[in-house]
Design a protein around this motif. Sequence first.
Motif, PDB file in Angstrom:
ATOM      1  N   UNK A 105       0.835  -1.188   0.000  1.00 34.66           N
ATOM      2  CA  UNK A 105       0.000   0.000   0.000  1.00 34.66           C
ATOM      3  C   UNK A 105       0.874   1.243   0.000  1.00 34.66           C
ATOM      4  N   UNK A 106       0.253   2.369  -0.261  1.00 37.29           N
ATOM      5  CA  UNK A 106       0.919   3.675  -0.295  1.00 37.29           C
ATOM      6  C   UNK A 106       0.228   4.561   0.742  1.00 37.29           C
ATOM      7  N   UNK A 107       1.024   5.344   1.460  1.00 37.83           N
ATOM      8  CA  UNK A 107       0.462   6.177   2.529  1.00 37.83           C
ATOM      9  C   UNK A 107       0.744   7.651   2.239  1.00 37.83           C
ATOM     10  N   UNK A 108      -0.320   8.452   2.254  1.00 37.77           N
ATOM     11  CA  UNK A 108      -0.213   9.903   2.116  1.00 37.77           C
ATOM     12  C   UNK A 108      -0.412  10.520   3.496  1.00 37.77           C
TER      13      UNK A 108
ATOM     14  N   UNK B 265       4.494  16.152   1.147  1.00 34.71           N
ATOM     15  CA  UNK B 265       4.255  15.958  -0.287  1.00 34.71           C
ATOM     16  C   UNK B 265       4.717  14.601  -0.807  1.00 34.71           C
ATOM     17  N   UNK B 266       5.499  13.853   0.003  1.00 33.04           N
ATOM     18  CA  UNK B 266       6.048  12.578  -0.464  1.00 33.04           C
ATOM     19  C   UNK B 266       5.346  11.409   0.218  1.00 33.04           C
ATOM     20  N   UNK B 267       4.574  10.618  -0.549  1.00 31.25           N
ATOM     21  CA  UNK B 267       3.923   9.458   0.066  1.00 31.25           C
ATOM     22  C   UNK B 267       4.939   8.372   0.397  1.00 31.25           C
ATOM     23  N   UNK B 268       4.570   7.492   1.287  1.00 28.91           N
ATOM     24  CA  UNK B 268       5.431   6.396   1.727  1.00 28.91           C
ATOM     25  C   UNK B 268       4.970   5.101   1.070  1.00 28.91           C
TER      26      UNK B 268
ATOM     27  N   UNK C 198       4.783   9.275  11.437  1.00 32.15           N
ATOM     28  CA  UNK C 198       4.323   8.561  10.250  1.00 32.15           C
ATOM     29  C   UNK C 198       4.434   7.052  10.438  1.00 32.15           C
ATOM     30  N   UNK C 199       5.529   6.605  11.025  1.00 28.06           N
ATOM     31  CA  UNK C 199       5.703   5.171  11.258  1.00 28.06           C
ATOM     32  C   UNK C 199       4.727   4.672  12.318  1.00 28.06           C
ATOM     33  N   UNK C 200       4.466   5.490  13.317  1.00 26.25           N
ATOM     34  CA  UNK C 200       3.475   5.092  14.328  1.00 26.25           C
ATOM     35  C   UNK C 200       2.103   4.898  13.694  1.00 26.25           C
ATOM     36  N   UNK C 201       1.777   5.747  12.753  1.00 25.31           N
ATOM     37  CA  UNK C 201       0.485   5.615  12.100  1.00 25.31           C
ATOM     38  C   UNK C 201       0.418   4.344  11.246  1.00 25.31           C
ATOM     39  N   UNK C 202       1.497   4.024  10.564  1.00 23.75           N
ATOM     40  CA  UNK C 202       1.528   2.782   9.776  1.00 23.75           C
ATOM     41  C   UNK C 202       1.296   1.574  10.673  1.00 23.75           C
TER      42      UNK C 202
ATOM     43  N   UNK D 134      -4.385  11.992   8.506  1.00 22.06           N
ATOM     44  CA  UNK D 134      -4.289  13.378   8.977  1.00 22.06           C
ATOM     45  C   UNK D 134      -3.256  13.476  10.093  1.00 22.06           C
ATOM     46  N   UNK D 135      -2.733  14.679  10.309  1.00 18.85           N
ATOM     47  CA  UNK D 135      -1.710  14.870  11.338  1.00 18.85           C
ATOM     48  C   UNK D 135      -2.263  14.572  12.729  1.00 18.85           C
ATOM     49  N   UNK D 136      -3.491  15.000  12.996  1.00 19.64           N
ATOM     50  CA  UNK D 136      -4.121  14.740  14.285  1.00 19.64           C
ATOM     51  C   UNK D 136      -5.249  13.745  14.065  1.00 19.64           C
TER      52      UNK D 136
END
Length: 535
Positions: free
Chosen positions: A90-93, A98-101, A186-190, A346-348
């Motif tokens: 998958x791809x994460x925005x 501006x750079x997806x993971x 970002x990694x925590x969200x993944x 989202x950030x929050x």
Amino acid sequence: MSARRTAVVIGGGVSGLACAALLARDGFDVELHDQGEVVGGRAGRWAHDGFTFDTGPSWWLMNEVFDHYFRLLGTTVEAELDLVRLDPAYRVFFEGDPTPLEVRSGREAVAATFEGVQPGAGKAIARYLDSAHSTYELAVQRFLYTTFESFSPLVRLDVMARLGRLGRLLTQPLESFVSGHVQDQRLRQVLGYPAVFLGSSPRRAPALYHLMSHLDLVEGVFYPQGGFARLVDRLAELAEREGVRIVTGSTAVSIDTEAGRGRGRTRATVTGVTVRGDEGESFRPADLVVAAADLHHVETELLPPELREHSDGWWERRDPGPGAVLVLLGVRGLLPELAHHSLFFTADWQEHFDVLHGSGDPMPDPASIYVCRPSATDPSVAPEGCENLFVLVPTPADPGIGRGGESGGGDASVERIADAAIAQIAAWAGVPDLAERVVVRRTIGPQDFAEDLNAWSGGALGPAHTLQQSAFLRGRVSSGRVDGLHFAGSSTIPGIGLPMCLISAEVMLKSVRGDSSTTPLPEPLTHRAPEASSA
């Protein structure tokens, strides 16, 4: 003179079809009744102007569970379906980034990805995945395939040796467990997002569910060519091959019982099911009934109050999990900006989770959403030169949000959520003309789930996997009030998701057999002739 024991299955979703096939193979004469015109339940399909959409599950994880189920019935995943492993998984925005993971599966690829985002995170994720793997293996061997009707089979050295760790994983939130391994948000969200697939959130789901990361990050994410409705087709074919009679357009009106014959603490014995179809109501006699429909609906609509397992107060204390607005889009032109699976965080994101579970304001904009683009892998789901998008926006489980519709014709609140999601995808993925390129549009809202699928509170997935709603606390697989009544599906054990629905069918069969083992049944399923009933 004797006859085979009879069984009626209520509900033709994945769990109902799976239950019916296993019961038939085990010697029962089985009828399955579903209120829809076609079987599938949440795993539905919708076709329009050359586009074919899955209207439910879209992530294929735990391939071994599917293969085991098919092998029980004498076949394999390879023989029944054409599976493709997705790369990237998958791809994460991320909001403001501006750079997806790109997230690829496999330990080395994951370690490299994490290290590239946060120095030192490569080693940390290796430890995390080790823990996820060992926890997953223990779950498969001891907790997923058991009825929990006896706890003595759980008294094993491997369980006893890990009791302390299991206790910590059950009482610690997934969010804090993840934070102990990686610091980058970002990694925590993944690592935390799999809780959403369990109908929960990283702050509310037990850390035990970090085992999900072994599935998507190591074992990989797959897709069945032709869509997930192809799985439903195969399950229905297998059930019919075993002798199941599938009746659609047939709504269960009541589960009928005979008082005074129950054993133990049961108060009655099941006698059959009354169904309503085009020709009116009819009684379908049965020695065994499996309710593979929403448990709340079964208890509150199909059983009298004295035979229900749970009180109204019990249900009020439970969490139905999130609702959802689904947006099905046929888009002119290609969308390489999106992967097969794309996540928008989202950030929050806690603001969004607060809304889902009733402690926040109305829907945030932007929201954390999920987008599936199956046409990236499967050319059959969209006309040439076009794309098929499935957008899921988690919402509160509230039918008051409304119903969806075609071409913007749903209720205003549903369409506003859909419009906001389309605009967010366009802005974050860099597709400014996305809305103008939509040629097919349909929305599905919480009221659709409530009215079309009898989903409790319009929930999209099933009861949330919180500590109080996991494992044996989630619910019984057999009724404690009605002898011969069993339950299956996402609202009972082991839980939410297609693999869990297949396992639920096997757990149901174990309960019928009086089998308290914790491991999967031997393959293929050996016919065990049930006790014959007098005829």
